[in-house]
Design a protein around this motif. Structure first.
Motif, mmCIF file in Angstrom:
data_model
loop_
_atom_site.group_PDB
_atom_site.id
_atom_site.type_symbol
_atom_site.label_atom_id
_atom_site.label_comp_id
_atom_site.label_asym_id
_atom_site.label_seq_id
_atom_site.Cartn_x
_atom_site.Cartn_y
_atom_site.Cartn_z
ATOM 1 N N MET A 1 0.843 -1.195 0.000
ATOM 2 C CA MET A 1 0.000 0.000 0.000
ATOM 3 C C MET A 1 0.879 1.245 0.000
ATOM 4 N N LYS A 2 0.714 2.090 -1.004
ATOM 5 C CA LYS A 2 1.552 3.273 -1.121
ATOM 6 C C LYS A 2 1.113 4.370 -0.152
ATOM 7 N N ASN A 3 -0.189 4.660 -0.141
ATOM 8 C CA ASN A 3 -0.711 5.717 0.729
ATOM 9 C C ASN A 3 -1.590 5.113 1.811
ATOM 10 N N ILE A 4 -1.316 5.500 3.049
ATOM 11 C CA ILE A 4 -2.066 4.949 4.169
ATOM 12 C C ILE A 4 -3.375 5.715 4.389
ATOM 13 N N ILE A 5 -3.394 6.991 3.985
ATOM 14 C CA ILE A 5 -4.611 7.816 4.049
ATOM 15 C C ILE A 5 -4.824 8.465 2.691
ATOM 16 N N GLU A 6 -6.055 8.437 2.217
ATOM 17 C CA GLU A 6 -6.446 9.133 0.980
ATOM 18 C C GLU A 6 -7.695 9.954 1.264
ATOM 19 N N ILE A 7 -7.593 11.246 1.054
ATOM 20 C CA ILE A 7 -8.761 12.133 1.168
ATOM 21 C C ILE A 7 -8.988 12.754 -0.201
ATOM 22 N N SER A 25 -8.063 17.562 -0.591
ATOM 23 C CA SER A 25 -7.491 16.321 -1.113
ATOM 24 C C SER A 25 -6.080 16.152 -0.557
ATOM 25 N N ILE A 26 -5.841 15.018 0.127
ATOM 26 C CA ILE A 26 -4.543 14.746 0.746
ATOM 27 C C ILE A 26 -4.215 13.268 0.582
ATOM 28 N N SER A 27 -2.969 12.958 0.215
ATOM 29 C CA SER A 27 -2.463 11.585 0.192
ATOM 30 C C SER A 27 -1.286 11.496 1.155
ATOM 31 N N ILE A 28 -1.368 10.566 2.103
ATOM 32 C CA ILE A 28 -0.314 10.433 3.116
ATOM 33 C C ILE A 28 0.418 9.112 2.912
ATOM 34 N N PRO A 29 1.691 9.164 2.473
ATOM 35 C CA PRO A 29 2.441 7.933 2.177
ATOM 36 C C PRO A 29 2.701 7.083 3.420
ATOM 37 N N VAL A 184 6.224 3.370 12.267
ATOM 38 C CA VAL A 184 4.899 3.967 12.429
ATOM 39 C C VAL A 184 4.755 5.172 11.494
ATOM 40 N N THR A 185 3.653 5.204 10.757
ATOM 41 C CA THR A 185 3.327 6.388 9.955
ATOM 42 C C THR A 185 2.681 7.409 10.880
ATOM 43 N N ILE A 186 3.090 8.671 10.772
ATOM 44 C CA ILE A 186 2.617 9.698 11.710
ATOM 45 C C ILE A 186 2.032 10.872 10.937
ATOM 46 N N LEU A 187 0.794 11.216 11.278
ATOM 47 C CA LEU A 187 0.172 12.453 10.803
ATOM 48 C C LEU A 187 0.149 13.405 11.982
ATOM 49 N N ILE A 188 0.820 14.530 11.839
ATOM 50 C CA ILE A 188 0.949 15.469 12.950
ATOM 51 C C ILE A 188 0.549 16.861 12.495
#
Length: 300
Positions: A1-7, A25-29, A184-188
């Motif tokens: 999986m390339k992006n863990i979050i897709e908006i 629209s946001i893609s989080i690798p 860990v993938t981190i969105l901050i």
């Protein structure tokens, strides 16, 4: 999986006339430390509450781990650790006892509490009552709570807000360690740009509910690194007329001119031109940094 979050094209507001988020629209690798940056009130916390299901995503604009939120939760909560606003503690209990309560609610073994306390460097203080914890220690324990169960994704809303410089350093080192050693993938989210710049790999800049930039730090560097170049030279005012208007020259003081360029070739050409006109150049530096870029991006 390339992006863990897709908006994709997320709109949210209390009414049709007052939107908080506009076509977001946001893609989080996967594996990134992703900075979600904006001033207070820009829409950061609202987006994060939507991500964790605190606000319903009625348009199915969000995917986490490849699933719409309606299909991801509630089972997906085990893959995510989140800290929105601030954690609540039982102040009359110790840090260890607070963690034990949460681990029991989640049917996790005591060894998980021990593991996360070692991760956040609070094992030696585990029996200290919460009312004696410093703000930085409380923030580290909050993050320890989010790490119970070994989540693959952390969603942290302003985790360094209100901390002193030493507390910020502790949290930064902890998040980098979690990312690099635990994967860990981190969105901050943050509005403290100088601090967040030191840890993130990717970022999105939001202003008034709209994304103004999204990409990696490297991409942002390539776009903005040649803006606002300061040239130190003797008798700067004598050379102002030698600089073409497309550089937008500005006299800062008697020994400094600020220019804007689009590439390093532009800078090379200008320096050659000034030297041929006997300019005594002693310094060339970029004033570009995340704070300057942020102001430039949101202003435009």
């Amino acid at each position: 999986m390339k992006n863990i979050i897709e908006i994709r094209n997320l709109n949210y507001g209390f009414s049709k006339d007052k939107k908080i988020l506009k076509n977001l629209s946001i893609s989080i690798p996967k594996g990134s430390i992703f900075g979600f940056l904006g001033a207070n009130g820009a829409g950061k916390s609202t987006t994060m509450k939507l991500l964790i299901g605190g606000i319903p995503d009625e348009t199915n604009s969000i995917q986490i781990f490849g699933k719409n939120l309606s299909g991801f939760y509630p089972n997906g909560f085990g893959k995510i650790g989140s800290l929105i606003d601030s954690a609540a503690f039982y102040d009359h209990l110790s840090g260890w006892e607070n963690l034990i309560i949460i681990s029991k609610l989640r049917n996790l073994p005591k060894t998980e509490c021990e593991r996360v306390l070692h991760l956040v460097d609070l094992w030696e203080n585990r029996n200290l009552k919460m009312k004696k914890y410093s703000l930085g220690m409380k923030q580290r324990l909050s993050i320890a709570m989010t790490l119970l169960g070994k989540p693959e994704l952390l969603i942290l809303d302003e985790p360094v807000n209100g901390l002193d410089p030493n507390g910020m350093l502790e949290i930064r080192e902890l998040l980098i360690k979690l990312n690099q050693e635990e994967g860990v993938t981190i969105l901050i989210s943050s509005h403290l740009l100088q601090e967040i710049e030191k840890m993130i790999t990717h970022l999105a800049i939001i202003s008034h509910g709209e994304i103004k930039f999204i990409g990696s730090i490297k991409e942002l560097n390539e776009l903005y690194r040649y803006n606002h170049i300061k040239i130190g030279l003797n008798h700067a005012h004598k050379h102002m007329n030698e600089i073409p208007k497309n550089y937008s020259p500005k006299l800062i003081d008697e020994n400094t001119i600020e220019i804007t360029s689009k590439s390093k070739e532009d800078i090379i050409d200008l320096v050659k031109k000034l030297v041929l006109n006997h300019a005594e150049i002693f310094e060339i530096k970029s004033s570009a940094g995340l704070e300057e870029w942020f102001m430039e991006i949101t202003k435009n």
